[in-house]
Structure formats: structure tokens, C-alpha cells
Design a protein around this motif. Sequence first.
Motif, PDB file in Angstrom:
ATOM      1  N   GLU A  51     -52.502 -30.019  18.742  1.00  0.00           N
ATOM      2  CA  GLU A  51     -51.155 -29.977  18.160  1.00  0.00           C
ATOM      3  C   GLU A  51     -50.494 -28.625  18.416  1.00  0.00           C
ATOM      4  O   GLU A  51     -49.292 -28.562  18.693  1.00  0.00           O
ATOM      5  N   TYR A  52     -51.265 -27.562  18.332  1.00  0.00           N
ATOM      6  CA  TYR A  52     -50.757 -26.216  18.590  1.00  0.00           C
ATOM      7  C   TYR A  52     -50.297 -26.103  20.045  1.00  0.00           C
ATOM      8  O   TYR A  52     -49.198 -25.613  20.321  1.00  0.00           O
ATOM      9  N   VAL A  53     -51.116 -26.576  20.973  1.00  0.00           N
ATOM     10  CA  VAL A  53     -50.753 -26.549  22.388  1.00  0.00           C
ATOM     11  C   VAL A  53     -49.466 -27.335  22.614  1.00  0.00           C
ATOM     12  O   VAL A  53     -48.558 -26.875  23.306  1.00  0.00           O
ATOM     13  N   THR A  84     -48.366 -25.415  29.923  1.00  0.00           N
ATOM     14  CA  THR A  84     -49.509 -26.021  29.245  1.00  0.00           C
ATOM     15  C   THR A  84     -50.744 -25.138  29.379  1.00  0.00           C
ATOM     16  O   THR A  84     -51.482 -24.938  28.409  1.00  0.00           O
ATOM     17  N   GLU A  85     -50.964 -24.591  30.559  1.00  0.00           N
ATOM     18  CA  GLU A  85     -52.129 -23.737  30.786  1.00  0.00           C
ATOM     19  C   GLU A  85     -52.072 -22.497  29.891  1.00  0.00           C
ATOM     20  O   GLU A  85     -53.072 -22.102  29.289  1.00  0.00           O
ATOM     21  N   ALA A  86     -50.919 -21.874  29.802  1.00  0.00           N
ATOM     22  CA  ALA A  86     -50.765 -20.685  28.959  1.00  0.00           C
ATOM     23  C   ALA A  86     -50.943 -21.053  27.482  1.00  0.00           C
ATOM     24  O   ALA A  86     -51.546 -20.301  26.715  1.00  0.00           O
ATOM     25  N   ALA A 127     -54.159 -20.952  22.502  1.00  0.00           N
ATOM     26  CA  ALA A 127     -54.875 -21.662  21.438  1.00  0.00           C
ATOM     27  C   ALA A 127     -56.332 -21.210  21.382  1.00  0.00           C
ATOM     28  O   ALA A 127     -56.875 -20.960  20.302  1.00  0.00           O
ATOM     29  N   ARG A 128     -56.980 -21.085  22.534  1.00  0.00           N
ATOM     30  CA  ARG A 128     -58.375 -20.615  22.582  1.00  0.00           C
ATOM     31  C   ARG A 128     -58.481 -19.187  22.042  1.00  0.00           C
ATOM     32  O   ARG A 128     -59.356 -18.876  21.232  1.00  0.00           O
TER      33      ARG A 128
END
Length: 159
Positions: free
Chosen positions: A26-28, A37-39, A44-45
Amino acid sequence: MNSPAITLRAMRPDEYEDYARRRDQEYVQSLTEMMSTEAAEEKARQDRARFLPQGLATEHQHLLVAENASGEVVGHAWVGLAEPPTGPADTAWLHDIEVARAHRRSGYGRAILAAVEAVAREEGASRLGLNVFGDNAPAISLYRASGYEVMAQQLAKRL
């Protein structure tokens, strides 16, 4: 509207993995409005590693599950009692709050928020801070109705 009765309890290890995966997704999704999306996945990680380095065992972080009077899980919340690091020492931080889809628009959001505020007060906080994405109208409405005030605001325009 009267809030239904809820009880907060500590999240169990078997619930944590599902929660963390769902929250990251959800955060992504929310972050992709502002970055690739990659960033967003990398952020998130990094954020989870920063704020929950030991998962459920991370000191000063409470991952909570809300249950109704029947013992049914109706939502969850994550409150940090030592965050943000640059903020006042007496400010707790609401990192996440969510009402299970089947229980939305029934007063559970207000009940969970009030219970989280009580937890933060019991731990010595005199303020509870939070961030909310600008397009999350239901959450903004809940926070305003609960007495939260805008402390900062960011604006952007897609070019």
C-alpha cells in the motif's frame, strides 16, 4: 456517531508478516504518485529497516491489532513512541492505522484512533503526530473530526 467498543492488543508474529507485506504494498502504491515504482519499493524497504529493524521486537514501536467486542479483528495501528527522531521528545508518531475493509464507515477508525491516543498518553506522550497522503479524504476527515490540525503541507503539480 458513537464509536463501537474495541480492544487493542499486541500484534502476534504470525500476523506481522502479512501486515508488513500488505503495508509495504500500500505504501509503494501511494508513493508511485511521486516516484517510480522501483524507487518507491526501495523507499518502503529502507523505511521498514529504519523504523522496524527488529520487526515486532523493535523498542518503542507498538504494532497493535484492534478487535471488536466479539473478538473479530477490525483493524490495526502502528504507533512509535520515540519518533520522529528530530521531533519533540513528548511526541508519539502514528505510522499507520487501518480499518479492515468490511468494517469501514462504522466508527472503528475513530475508536482505534482514540485507543492509540490513550496508549501514547500512557507512555508519556503529550502529542500524537502523523502524516497523511493528500488524496486520502476519508482519513483526513477522521483526523479533522478528531481534533488534528495541519502542521505542514507539501504541494506538487505533475508537469
